[in-house]
Design a protein around this motif. Structure first.
Motif, PDB file in Angstrom:
ATOM      1  N   GLN A   1      40.355  71.824  54.831  1.00 33.45           N
ATOM      2  CA  GLN A   1      39.858  72.295  56.121  1.00 33.45           C
ATOM      3  C   GLN A   1      38.457  72.887  56.012  1.00 33.45           C
ATOM      4  O   GLN A   1      37.609  72.648  56.877  1.00 33.45           O
ATOM      5  CB  GLN A   1      40.849  73.294  56.728  1.00 33.45           C
TER       6      GLN A   1
ATOM      7  N   GLU B   1      36.757  71.205  64.375  1.00 31.50           N
ATOM      8  CA  GLU B   1      38.018  71.878  64.709  1.00 31.50           C
ATOM      9  C   GLU B   1      39.150  70.866  64.869  1.00 31.50           C
ATOM     10  O   GLU B   1      40.268  71.073  64.359  1.00 31.50           O
ATOM     11  CB  GLU B   1      37.855  72.699  65.998  1.00 31.50           C
TER      12      GLU B   1
ATOM     13  N   ALA C   1      39.889  69.277  61.310  1.00 28.60           N
ATOM     14  CA  ALA C   1      40.502  70.253  60.407  1.00 28.60           C
ATOM     15  C   ALA C   1      41.943  70.537  60.801  1.00 28.60           C
ATOM     16  O   ALA C   1      42.815  70.742  59.939  1.00 28.60           O
ATOM     17  CB  ALA C   1      39.694  71.543  60.381  1.00 28.60           C
ATOM     18  N   ALA C   2      42.230  70.533  62.102  1.00 27.88           N
ATOM     19  CA  ALA C   2      43.587  70.815  62.575  1.00 27.88           C
ATOM     20  C   ALA C   2      44.575  69.745  62.108  1.00 27.88           C
ATOM     21  O   ALA C   2      45.780  70.015  61.977  1.00 27.88           O
ATOM     22  CB  ALA C   2      43.600  70.922  64.096  1.00 27.88           C
TER      23      ALA C   2
ATOM     24  N   ARG D   1      45.295  72.851  51.465  1.00 24.17           N
ATOM     25  CA  ARG D   1      45.007  72.928  52.904  1.00 24.17           C
ATOM     26  C   ARG D   1      43.683  73.651  53.153  1.00 24.17           C
ATOM     27  O   ARG D   1      42.847  73.205  53.949  1.00 24.17           O
ATOM     28  CB  ARG D   1      46.148  73.639  53.625  1.00 24.17           C
ATOM     29  N   GLU D   2      43.478  74.765  52.451  1.00 25.49           N
ATOM     30  CA  GLU D   2      42.232  75.518  52.619  1.00 25.49           C
ATOM     31  C   GLU D   2      41.022  74.683  52.211  1.00 25.49           C
ATOM     32  O   GLU D   2      40.003  74.654  52.913  1.00 25.49           O
ATOM     33  CB  GLU D   2      42.274  76.799  51.788  1.00 25.49           C
TER      34      GLU D   2
ATOM     35  N   ASP E   1      46.663  70.830  59.216  1.00 31.38           N
ATOM     36  CA  ASP E   1      47.468  72.053  59.348  1.00 31.38           C
ATOM     37  C   ASP E   1      48.810  71.953  58.636  1.00 31.38           C
ATOM     38  O   ASP E   1      49.350  72.959  58.173  1.00 31.38           O
ATOM     39  CB  ASP E   1      47.707  72.382  60.832  1.00 31.38           C
ATOM     40  N   GLY E   2      49.371  70.772  58.564  1.00 23.85           N
ATOM     41  CA  GLY E   2      50.687  70.610  57.967  1.00 23.85           C
ATOM     42  C   GLY E   2      50.684  70.402  56.465  1.00 23.85           C
ATOM     43  O   GLY E   2      51.744  70.163  55.864  1.00 23.85           O
ATOM     44  N   THR E   3      49.541  70.501  55.816  1.00 25.55           N
ATOM     45  CA  THR E   3      49.478  70.325  54.361  1.00 25.55           C
ATOM     46  C   THR E   3      50.301  71.406  53.680  1.00 25.55           C
ATOM     47  O   THR E   3      49.998  72.593  53.821  1.00 25.55           O
ATOM     48  CB  THR E   3      48.015  70.390  53.879  1.00 25.55           C
TER      49      THR E   3
END
Length: 296
Positions: free
Chosen positions: A38, A19, A22-23, A34-35, A26-28
């Motif tokens: 993460q 978590e 992966a966070a 981004r998916e 978040d700004g990708t």
């Protein structure tokens, strides 16, 4: 009064590792990237926890990946080979090239489509000067509804009877040998003369070969001929035709075999057919039907 820790996210712990990491993505800006990043993070962390990866094993893994990259050059892609032996290349191909019922199934491109096939006339011999069992390929290209497709372009390449492609023996084998670019006739038909290909091993002189040896897996692919078929209004097809009865059909090192792609290469005693196509009698004949799906 708030403290510095009030403004920080959760710290890195074994339990929260996925978590937290992966966070960081978040700004990708690109949503798909981004998916991927993460979801990959979650899967990799889950894998590491599931098997309890040790520091020593992690270091060995890094060394293996480093060696894999160092083995790559202009004509050798060891990472694709690594993907192949884990079945990932075939899985990506299956997801990418889902076709309607009745269309010919696809398979991987393979590492030896690295040079342009020479244009050839229908009936030409692509195996001039090669030993091996002479073989006649009689093919058609049609749509799913059965309509023949004239002027389709069919690209063909294969290994010789020792399992080598022309690019593997540049000093002794002429460029373009056992390759051909054909155009179907008004009935959607094509034919050419060649030899029956042989099974062959994938390259084993690198990290992937070492991996297979450690796993007690053989490196062989069953005998096959590669095809790419393209026509206006149709999805391009990349596939193999496998020789029925070949060794390794049930254990292809790169998982490329599909039952629908296994084809009989039969010995036929037919003087009329042999004379018509310029073949010895008897000769080996394979009949191939390439069925293209319409563009979506």
């Amino acid at each position: 009064m708030s403290s510095v820790s009030d403004h920080l996210g959760p710290g890195f712990t074994e339990e929260a590792s996925a978590e937290v990491t992966a966070a960081a993505f978040d700004g990708t800006p690109d949503a798909r990237l981004r998916e991927i990043l993460q979801r990959l993070t979650h899967h990799v962390h889950a894998f590491v926890k599931d098997i309890g990866l040790t520091q020593s094993e992690w270091e060995q893994g890094i060394e293996f990946l480093t060696a894999t990259g160092q083995k790559c050059d202009a004509t050798r892609q060891e990472f694709i080979l690594l993907s192949d032996v884990f079945g990932v290349s075939m899985l990506v191909d299956a997801i990418t090239h889902r076709v309607p019922r009745g269309a010919t199934e696809s398979t991987v491109l393979g590492p030896f489509h690295m040079t342009e096939s020479p244009r050839r006339e229908l009936g030409e011999n692509i195996s001039a000067g090669e030993g091996g069992d002479p073989c006649l390929i009689l093919g058609t290209v049609r749509s799913v509804d059965g309509e023949p497709i004239p002027d389709a372009v069919v690209d063909v390449w294969q290994a010789d009877d020792h399992g080598f492609y022309d690019v593997q023996n540049p000093g002794t084998t002429p460029a373009g040998n056992l390759r051909g670019l054909f155009t179907t006739d008004p009935k959607g038909s094509f034919h050419f003369r060649t030899i029956v290909p042989a099974p062959y091993p994938i390259p084993t002189d690198g990290p992937v070969g070492m991996l297979l040896e450690r796993a007690h897996r053989h490196p062989y692919r069953p005998a096959h001929i590669h095809f790419i078929a393209q026509a206006d209004g149709c999805r391009p097809l990349i596939t193999h035709i496998f020789v029925a009865g070949s060794p390794y059909l049930d254990s292809d090192a790169v998982f490329g075999v599909k039952d629908s792609l296994i084809t009989a290469f039969r010995t036929i005693d037919d003087p009329v057919l042999a004379q018509r196509y310029g073949m010895p009698n008897p000769c080996t004949v394979a009949r191939i039907d390439l069925v293209l799906a319409a563009e979506s």
